[in-house]
Design a protein around this motif. Sequence first.
Motif, mmCIF file in Angstrom:
data_model
loop_
_atom_site.group_PDB
_atom_site.id
_atom_site.type_symbol
_atom_site.label_atom_id
_atom_site.label_comp_id
_atom_site.label_asym_id
_atom_site.label_seq_id
_atom_site.Cartn_x
_atom_site.Cartn_y
_atom_site.Cartn_z
ATOM 1 N N ARG A 158 0.842 -1.189 0.000
ATOM 2 C CA ARG A 158 0.000 0.000 0.000
ATOM 3 C C ARG A 158 0.881 1.244 0.000
ATOM 4 O O ARG A 158 1.989 1.227 0.550
ATOM 5 C CB ARG A 158 -0.919 0.029 1.231
ATOM 6 C CG ARG A 158 -1.944 -1.125 1.268
ATOM 7 C CD ARG A 158 -2.965 -0.997 0.172
ATOM 8 N NE ARG A 158 -4.000 -2.031 0.233
ATOM 9 C CZ ARG A 158 -3.990 -3.162 -0.456
ATOM 10 N NH1 ARG A 158 -2.950 -3.429 -1.247
ATOM 11 N NH2 ARG A 158 -4.983 -4.025 -0.368
ATOM 12 N N TYR A 204 -1.654 5.429 3.206
ATOM 13 C CA TYR A 204 -2.881 4.951 2.578
ATOM 14 C C TYR A 204 -3.964 4.668 3.611
ATOM 15 O O TYR A 204 -3.701 4.104 4.679
ATOM 16 C CB TYR A 204 -2.578 3.673 1.786
ATOM 17 C CG TYR A 204 -3.793 2.964 1.224
ATOM 18 C CD1 TYR A 204 -4.370 3.379 0.036
ATOM 19 C CD2 TYR A 204 -4.349 1.873 1.896
ATOM 20 C CE1 TYR A 204 -5.475 2.718 -0.490
ATOM 21 C CE2 TYR A 204 -5.449 1.210 1.374
ATOM 22 C CZ TYR A 204 -6.005 1.630 0.190
ATOM 23 O OH TYR A 204 -7.097 0.983 -0.325
ATOM 24 N N ALA A 205 -5.208 5.032 3.297
ATOM 25 C CA ALA A 205 -6.374 4.703 4.116
ATOM 26 C C ALA A 205 -7.443 4.141 3.191
ATOM 27 O O ALA A 205 -7.978 4.857 2.341
ATOM 28 C CB ALA A 205 -6.888 5.934 4.846
ATOM 29 N N GLY A 206 -7.725 2.848 3.340
ATOM 30 C CA GLY A 206 -8.679 2.184 2.464
ATOM 31 C C GLY A 206 -10.108 2.338 2.935
ATOM 32 O O GLY A 206 -10.391 2.969 3.965
ATOM 33 N N ASP A 218 -4.428 13.389 -10.936
ATOM 34 C CA ASP A 218 -5.336 13.019 -9.855
ATOM 35 C C ASP A 218 -6.710 13.611 -10.158
ATOM 36 O O ASP A 218 -6.944 14.797 -9.947
ATOM 37 C CB ASP A 218 -4.816 13.551 -8.518
ATOM 38 C CG ASP A 218 -5.728 13.188 -7.341
ATOM 39 O OD1 ASP A 218 -6.796 12.597 -7.576
ATOM 40 O OD2 ASP A 218 -5.372 13.505 -6.199
ATOM 41 N N GLU A 267 -11.646 11.785 -0.354
ATOM 42 C CA GLU A 267 -10.408 11.286 0.244
ATOM 43 C C GLU A 267 -10.201 9.805 -0.046
ATOM 44 O O GLU A 267 -9.076 9.359 -0.301
ATOM 45 C CB GLU A 267 -10.408 11.546 1.754
ATOM 46 C CG GLU A 267 -10.335 13.026 2.106
ATOM 47 C CD GLU A 267 -9.186 13.731 1.401
ATOM 48 O OE1 GLU A 267 -8.028 13.289 1.573
ATOM 49 O OE2 GLU A 267 -9.440 14.697 0.657
ATOM 50 N N LEU A 268 -11.280 9.026 -0.021
ATOM 51 C CA LEU A 268 -11.163 7.609 -0.355
ATOM 52 C C LEU A 268 -10.708 7.439 -1.796
ATOM 53 O O LEU A 268 -9.803 6.637 -2.082
ATOM 54 C CB LEU A 268 -12.508 6.915 -0.138
ATOM 55 C CG LEU A 268 -12.570 5.449 -0.588
ATOM 56 C CD1 LEU A 268 -11.548 4.602 0.163
ATOM 57 C CD2 LEU A 268 -13.983 4.895 -0.410
ATOM 58 N N ARG A 326 -9.000 9.441 -3.659
ATOM 59 C CA ARG A 326 -7.597 9.840 -3.822
ATOM 60 C C ARG A 326 -6.662 8.743 -3.309
ATOM 61 O O ARG A 326 -5.611 8.481 -3.897
ATOM 62 C CB ARG A 326 -7.338 11.163 -3.100
ATOM 63 C CG ARG A 326 -8.179 12.321 -3.641
ATOM 64 C CD ARG A 326 -7.691 13.663 -3.141
ATOM 65 N NE ARG A 326 -6.462 14.048 -3.815
ATOM 66 C CZ ARG A 326 -5.748 15.132 -3.497
ATOM 67 N NH1 ARG A 326 -6.141 15.902 -2.504
ATOM 68 N NH2 ARG A 326 -4.658 15.423 -4.151
ATOM 69 N N ASN A 327 -7.051 8.088 -2.225
ATOM 70 C CA ASN A 327 -6.252 6.975 -1.724
ATOM 71 C C ASN A 327 -6.273 5.797 -2.692
ATOM 72 O O ASN A 327 -5.232 5.183 -2.969
ATOM 73 C CB ASN A 327 -6.764 6.543 -0.351
ATOM 74 C CG ASN A 327 -6.171 7.344 0.787
ATOM 75 O OD1 ASN A 327 -5.007 7.176 1.132
ATOM 76 N ND2 ASN A 327 -6.961 8.223 1.368
ATOM 77 N N ARG A 355 -4.021 6.452 -5.681
ATOM 78 C CA ARG A 355 -2.595 6.226 -5.405
ATOM 79 C C ARG A 355 -2.283 4.731 -5.387
ATOM 80 O O ARG A 355 -1.228 4.290 -5.861
ATOM 81 C CB ARG A 355 -2.195 6.869 -4.082
ATOM 82 C CG ARG A 355 -2.263 8.388 -4.092
ATOM 83 C CD ARG A 355 -1.596 9.024 -2.880
ATOM 84 N NE ARG A 355 -2.191 8.580 -1.638
ATOM 85 C CZ ARG A 355 -1.536 7.964 -0.667
ATOM 86 N NH1 ARG A 355 -0.244 7.662 -0.818
ATOM 87 N NH2 ARG A 355 -2.136 7.613 0.459
#
Length: 330
Positions: free
Chosen positions: A13, A17-19, A280, A310-311, A313-314, A317
């Motif tokens: 990850r 990272y925040a899934g 992005d 935000e999700l 964008r994570n 990435r």
Amino acid sequence: MTTHIPAREIAERPIGYAGPNLSPTGLRLAPRTLASGVHALLATIPPKDNNGLVTGRDAALVVDAGITPDVARMIQDRCAELTARPLRYLVNTTYHGDHTFGNAAFPSETVIVSSRANRDNMGDLGYEKQVRSGNMYGDEALFDAVREWRRPNLTFDGHAEIDLGGRIVQLWHFGPGNGPGDTVVYVPDARVAWTGNLLAHAGIAHMLLQGGPQPYLATLRAVREALPDLATIVPGHGPMGDGPAAIDALVAYLERLHAEVTDSVAAGHTLEESIARCTDPWAGELDPTLVAALASYQIPQDQAVHGMRELCRNLHRLNILATYRLYTAR
């Protein structure tokens, strides 16, 4: 470039990272009738799992089983409120535990159906729990109740049909996307498809967990060709949406991702440089139709919009990372 599908989804990850939070804590399923006998069961908190119910004269079919036995029982309770038909079929749109850990809580006479590729990936319950624990946000102990990973007992390769009595439900496996076995459940007379992790509302980022942009693109073009009358999609996560618009948006995203990562690899850029250089799409405002769809959730819209941005964008990435690793391994 040749197509290569890894045996397991990528475990790496990006930094920070925040899934997606898939914990069922607080989850409720809100029924929405799309046609007579065709019901979406929509999670009231994004991006937790959606489900579905399709009924005919003789039987009912459920889409996906939930992340725990308790969620599976909640799904069956909602179905009982909508139909007296027996739940004869349960379709898994993917092998991922949030869609399949509830399989064992369905009656033994319920036939579980999915693509052969999904079934083939349901062999290691411990590993699957470990992978999905990253999306439980402190609720990993809920997996203690998952003691059996009940696998589909009926599989297909490309296309199958189920007759519920006066209503045909089509099952499709068009090729790899989010995973190797993505299964689409299509109700032709309602022009509605449950798309699992393969296809979400236009403007939501998808996850390239076990493949790459090129095979995913081929799969989406096959969907477009096979289902020209598709109108509405009920994704595995997030709001319902316009099917053709969702396909167009994801095709455009994957084409750009493939091109930009290919160029970055050819230029000798590092992963971090590639993540910084790739476009992005979620740096600005969300798609207006997605913003409108998020208003249906039982949380403040500004909270839903911020969380979704935000999700995405994570996940973007993560998609760059997965594509970069795939292309530099060749």
